[in-house]
Design a protein around this motif. Structure first.
Motif, PDB file in Angstrom:
ATOM      1  N   ASP A 227       0.848  -1.194   0.000  1.00  0.00           N
ATOM      2  CA  ASP A 227       0.000   0.000   0.000  1.00  0.00           C
ATOM      3  C   ASP A 227       0.885   1.247   0.000  1.00  0.00           C
ATOM      4  O   ASP A 227       2.120   1.156   0.014  1.00  0.00           O
ATOM      5  N   SER A 265      -9.365   2.407 -14.569  1.00  0.00           N
ATOM      6  CA  SER A 265      -9.059   0.980 -14.734  1.00  0.00           C
ATOM      7  C   SER A 265      -7.582   0.806 -15.044  1.00  0.00           C
ATOM      8  O   SER A 265      -6.995   1.574 -15.816  1.00  0.00           O
ATOM      9  N   ALA A 282      -4.294  -9.388   3.065  1.00  0.00           N
ATOM     10  CA  ALA A 282      -5.242  -8.615   2.267  1.00  0.00           C
ATOM     11  C   ALA A 282      -5.214  -7.127   2.609  1.00  0.00           C
ATOM     12  O   ALA A 282      -5.203  -6.740   3.782  1.00  0.00           O
ATOM     13  N   ASP A 284      -6.964  -3.237   0.931  1.00  0.00           N
ATOM     14  CA  ASP A 284      -8.105  -2.791   0.124  1.00  0.00           C
ATOM     15  C   ASP A 284      -7.801  -2.737  -1.367  1.00  0.00           C
ATOM     16  O   ASP A 284      -8.616  -3.149  -2.202  1.00  0.00           O
ATOM     17  N   HIS A 285      -6.622  -2.236  -1.711  1.00  0.00           N
ATOM     18  CA  HIS A 285      -6.340  -2.045  -3.141  1.00  0.00           C
ATOM     19  C   HIS A 285      -6.056  -3.357  -3.878  1.00  0.00           C
ATOM     20  O   HIS A 285      -5.943  -3.363  -5.105  1.00  0.00           O
ATOM     21  N   HIS A 286      -5.948  -4.471  -3.157  1.00  0.00           N
ATOM     22  CA  HIS A 286      -5.662  -5.756  -3.795  1.00  0.00           C
ATOM     23  C   HIS A 286      -6.780  -6.214  -4.731  1.00  0.00           C
ATOM     24  O   HIS A 286      -6.575  -7.086  -5.571  1.00  0.00           O
ATOM     25  N   GLN A 287      -7.960  -5.624  -4.574  1.00  0.00           N
ATOM     26  CA  GLN A 287      -9.070  -5.976  -5.469  1.00  0.00           C
ATOM     27  C   GLN A 287      -8.747  -5.624  -6.925  1.00  0.00           C
ATOM     28  O   GLN A 287      -9.363  -6.165  -7.848  1.00  0.00           O
ATOM     29  N   PHE A 288      -7.781  -4.735  -7.136  1.00  0.00           N
ATOM     30  CA  PHE A 288      -7.432  -4.324  -8.479  1.00  0.00           C
ATOM     31  C   PHE A 288      -6.250  -5.123  -9.052  1.00  0.00           C
ATOM     32  O   PHE A 288      -5.840  -4.889 -10.186  1.00  0.00           O
ATOM     33  N   ASN A 290      -4.040  -8.899  -9.843  1.00  0.00           N
ATOM     34  CA  ASN A 290      -4.308 -10.275 -10.266  1.00  0.00           C
ATOM     35  C   ASN A 290      -4.461 -11.143  -9.044  1.00  0.00           C
ATOM     36  O   ASN A 290      -3.581 -11.142  -8.164  1.00  0.00           O
ATOM     37  N   PRO A 291      -5.529 -11.920  -8.920  1.00  0.00           N
ATOM     38  CA  PRO A 291      -5.719 -12.762  -7.738  1.00  0.00           C
ATOM     39  C   PRO A 291      -4.748 -13.928  -7.703  1.00  0.00           C
ATOM     40  O   PRO A 291      -4.208 -14.332  -8.734  1.00  0.00           O
TER      41      PRO A 291
END
Length: 294
Positions: A227, A265, A282, A284-288, A290-291
């Motif tokens: 982050d 995006s 985890a 917050d910005h990890h949603q953006f 690659n999983p």
């Protein structure tokens, strides 16, 4: 009408008897001069030749002078003795200290059965201290199945593995394999710390600047996982240590954070610097990003 069957005698007794012949000069017809110590080891051409094509070729080349010893200066005498033990008895005593040399010698002499036995021993005896040497050997000798098993063990035990510091003396190629692994069950902060400590160890030993030591390894750092606060701290630390993390990587990360902050995006698909690991904590910005993919 009677049927025929194949019955085996005592393998243990057979091995003991064969080993007596191995250590005896009596009836031997070949003499090896092994290692820097020039240790004399006797053997029997018929047994060794049937078990090892490379040594059989040496026997054929020296057939006109059977009394001349065969010099093997690049082999450790103890390892060569272990190899002969296996040729004669199909058994061998292995330890963590001897396994790597024995694996390399088995590969060099084309003894696939011995290679399989040593690889099995290594995988059955992996621990956080032994895994670093095991993976280094697997990568160096290009034993793919052993490399896979070592990496799996390290990934599953990443916290303890990195804490053990056994990785500090790993070769670059093996360490890159670890740092490139998606399955590491450890957060990226620990990955960065490991890269720095590995590089610092190499820099101290060789006198080479840290930045050059880690040049290829640090590219495996998932820089976008951090982050904003962590990124600022890591960038300051990197600058204080000679920019061991290339500024270009931070530029990627700052651009990424700026774009998501502005609701834009960000195309990250396929980019390793933006791919989560199994052990990533985890944010917050990890949603953006690659999983992590099983």
């Amino acid at each position: 009408m009677s049927s025929m069957a194949v019955k085996n005698g005592s393998n243990e007794k057979f091995a003991q008897q064969m080993k007596l012949g191995l250590f005896s000069k009596e009836f031997s017809d070949v003499k090896f001069v092994v290692g820097d110590q020039k240790k004399i080891i006797y053997g029997h051409r018929i047994i060794i030749g049937l078990r090892c094509a490379l040594l059989q070729k040496l026997f054929q080349e020296s057939a006109s002078r059977p009394e001349v010893p065969i010099v093997l200066s690049d082999v450790n005498p103890d390892t060569f003795q272990q190899m002969l033990d296996f040729m004669y008895t199909n058994t061998v005593q292995i330890s963590q200290n001897s396994a790597m040399d024995l694996l390399g010698t088995a590969i060099e002499y084309g003894l696939q059965d011995l290679q399989a036995v040593v690889s099995e021993y290594i995988t059955e005896n992996l621990d956080v201290d032994f895994a670093a040497n095991a993976l280094h050997a697997a990568v160096y000798f290009e034993v793919a199945h052993l490399e896979t098993k070592c990496l799996r063990f390290i990934a599953q035990n990443a916290q303890a593995f990195l804490k053990s510091k056994s990785y500090l003396d790993m070769g670059e190629q093996a360490f890159i394999k670890v740092m490139d692994c998606d399955d590491l069950q450890v957060d990226e902060v620990e990955v960065n710390k490991a890269i720095f400590e590995w590089g610092k160890n190499g820099a101290v030993k060789t006198g080479t600047p840290l930045k050059l030591i880690v040049a290829r390894v640090v590219l495996k750092l998932r820089i976008a996982i951090f982050d904003v606060e962590l990124l600022e701290n890591i960038e300051r630390f990197s600058e204080s240590e000679g920019d061991y993390i290339p500024p270009e990587m931070f530029q990627f990360a700052w651009k990424f954070h700026a774009q998501i902050k502005n609701g834009r995006s960000v195309p990250v698909e396929g980019k390793s610097w933006a791919t989560l690991r199994k052990g990533t904590k985890a944010l917050d910005h990890h949603q953006f990003l690659n999983p992590y993919m099983e």
